[in-house]
Write an enzyme that holds these catalytic residues in place. Structure first.
Site, mmCIF file in Angstrom:
data_model
loop_
_atom_site.group_PDB
_atom_site.id
_atom_site.type_symbol
_atom_site.label_atom_id
_atom_site.label_comp_id
_atom_site.label_asym_id
_atom_site.label_seq_id
_atom_site.Cartn_x
_atom_site.Cartn_y
_atom_site.Cartn_z
ATOM 1 N N GLU A 199 30.075 34.560 42.910
ATOM 2 C CA GLU A 199 31.215 34.822 43.796
ATOM 3 C C GLU A 199 30.738 35.213 45.183
ATOM 4 O O GLU A 199 31.272 34.754 46.207
ATOM 5 C CB GLU A 199 32.114 35.923 43.225
ATOM 6 C CG GLU A 199 33.310 36.214 44.125
ATOM 7 C CD GLU A 199 34.131 37.411 43.697
ATOM 8 O OE1 GLU A 199 34.682 38.100 44.577
ATOM 9 O OE2 GLU A 199 34.230 37.663 42.470
ATOM 10 N N ASN A 245 31.894 42.165 35.992
ATOM 11 C CA ASN A 245 33.034 43.075 35.819
ATOM 12 C C ASN A 245 32.987 43.749 34.459
ATOM 13 O O ASN A 245 33.389 44.901 34.322
ATOM 14 C CB ASN A 245 34.357 42.327 36.053
ATOM 15 C CG ASN A 245 34.832 41.538 34.854
ATOM 16 O OD1 ASN A 245 35.436 42.077 33.929
ATOM 17 N ND2 ASN A 245 34.555 40.241 34.853
ATOM 18 N N HIS A 273 25.187 37.067 43.070
ATOM 19 C CA HIS A 273 26.298 36.738 42.176
ATOM 20 C C HIS A 273 27.004 35.481 42.700
ATOM 21 O O HIS A 273 27.176 35.330 43.912
ATOM 22 C CB HIS A 273 27.275 37.908 42.110
ATOM 23 C CG HIS A 273 28.340 37.750 41.070
ATOM 24 N ND1 HIS A 273 29.451 36.950 41.259
ATOM 25 C CD2 HIS A 273 28.477 38.290 39.827
ATOM 26 C CE1 HIS A 273 30.221 37.011 40.185
ATOM 27 N NE2 HIS A 273 29.649 37.805 39.305
ATOM 28 N N CYS A 321 40.251 42.877 43.352
ATOM 29 C CA CYS A 321 41.390 42.334 42.626
ATOM 30 C C CYS A 321 42.144 43.452 41.911
ATOM 31 O O CYS A 321 41.531 44.326 41.291
ATOM 32 C CB CYS A 321 40.888 41.302 41.622
ATOM 33 S SG CYS A 321 42.169 40.668 40.522
#
Length: 286
Positions: A128, A222, A126, A192
Site C-alpha cells: 500500500e 493490520n 508495504h 480507514c
C-alpha cells in the site's frame, strides 16, 4: 459446560475494501474465458490466496509473468505506471484497489501539487505504501516512527498522509514531532474507519479476557497490529492464520477467551476458529 466461554469482538474480520476485492476476483474467475492473475497477492491472507488459485485466479509477481487475459490490481493498490503498462500490453485490467486507499492516493497527489513536502506515516516496503509513493512522485518519504525524523531535512511546508491500517497513536506521534519543526503542517488523516473500529473493539475486549486469539494472515500488517494492541492488554494473545494452529494448553486457566480478526479475514475463518475454541473448551472441561 465448556471450561471457558468464547467472545468475538464487535468489529472483526473483512472490511468493505477486502470484501469488494474478493467479490471482483471471484466473479472474474467465473466469467473469464482466458487466464486471470492478481498482481501480487490480492489480500494478505495466504489461505484465501490459495483458495483463489484453486479456483483459477493465480498470483503474478509482475506483469512479465502475464502473457494474456485479465490482471486484477490488488486491494493495496499499485503505482500508476503498472496500470498503464498493463493496458498498453493489451491486458484487461480490473482495479480492485480499496476505495479508501484511493483516497490516500488523491490526498497525496493534492498535497504535492500544492507544494507540500509529503511525509507518509506507514510501513516502509508495504505494498500500500509503495502505491502511495507512486502517486506522490519523487521527494515523498516514509516514516513509521518519530525517531526516523531527526536526520531528515524538513521544509517549511509539510503535508502528511497515513497508511490506512496504521494506528492513530503512530500518526499522532509523528505529527507531534513534526509540529515543532515546520512552518506549515497539513495533516490528512487517512486511517480507514474500519481499521480504527477493529482496533478499538479488540482493545476493549482484550482488556477484560483471560486469553485472546487474533485470526488472520501473518503477513497482514493490520492483523499484526491487532495482535500487538491485544498483547499490550492481554499477554496471553495468540495470532493464528488457521484454526488448526490452536493449542489447548494456551487456554488451560482461561475462563473467558476473546477473538478478533484482521480486515482480510473472511467470516468462515472466524467461524472455524470459534468452533475449534469451543471444542477445546469442552475437552478441557471433560
Amino acid at each position: 459446560m465448556a471450561a471457558f466461554c468464547v467472545e468475538v469482538a464487535d468489529r472483526a474480520g473483512v472490511c468493505y475494501g477486502v470484501e469488494r476485492a474478493l467479490r471482483m476476483a471471484r466473479d472474474a474467475g467465473l466469467a473469464a474465458t482466458g487466464r486471470v492473475h492478481t498482481l501480487g497477492p490480492l489480500i494478505h491472507n495466504p489461505i484465501v490466496v490459495q483458495d483463489l488459485a484453486a479456483s483459477g485466479v493465480e498470483v503474478a509477481d509482475s506483469l512479465d509473468d502475464v502473457e494474456s487475459g485479465t490482471v486484477i490490481v490488488r486491494a493495496h493498490g499499485v503505482v500508476p505506471e503498472i496500470v498503464r503498462e498493463a493496458s498498453d500490453r493489451g491486458l484487461e485490467v480490473l482495479d480492485a484497489t480499496c476505495p479508501y486507499v484511493k483516497k490516500v492516493h488523491r490526498a497525496a497527489e493534492r498535497l504535492v501539487s500544492e507544494g507540500y513536502r509529503l511525509i507518509i506515516v506507514g510501513e516502509p516496503g508495504h505494498p500500500e505504501v509503495e502505491g502511495i509513493l507512486g502517486h506522490a512522485g519523487p521527494g515523498a518519504v516514509v516514516v513509521s516512527d518519530p525517531a526516523e525524523l531527526p536526520t531528515m531535512e524538513i521544509g517549511g511546508k509539510v503535508g502528511v498522509v497515513v497508511q490506512t491500517t496504521q494506528t492513530a497513536e503512530a500518526l499522532s506521534a509523528v505529527v507531534a514531532a513534526l509540529a515543532a519543526r515546520t512552518g506549515e503542517l497539513r495533516v490528512i488523516n487517512t486511517i480507514c474507519a474500519a481499521t480504527q473500529e477493529r482496533q478499538d473493539s479488540a482493545a476493549k475486549l482484550a482488556s477484560r479476557v483471560d486469553a485472546m486469539v487474533v485470526v488472520g494472515g501473518k503477513n497482514s500488517g493490520n492483523t499484526r497490529r491487532l495482535a500487538e494492541i491485544c498483547r499490550d492488554r492481554c499477554p496471553a494473545t495468540f495470532h493464528i492464520e488457521d484454526a488448526a494452529e490452536l493449542e489447548s494448553s494456551w487456554f488451560a486457566h482461561a475462563r473467558v477467551v476473546g477473538l478478533t480478526a484482521g480486515a482480510s479475514t473472511p467470516p468462515e475463518h472466524i467461524d472455524r476458529a470459534v468452533e475449534a475454541l469451543r471444542s477445546i473448551g469442552e475437552g478441557l472441561e471433560a
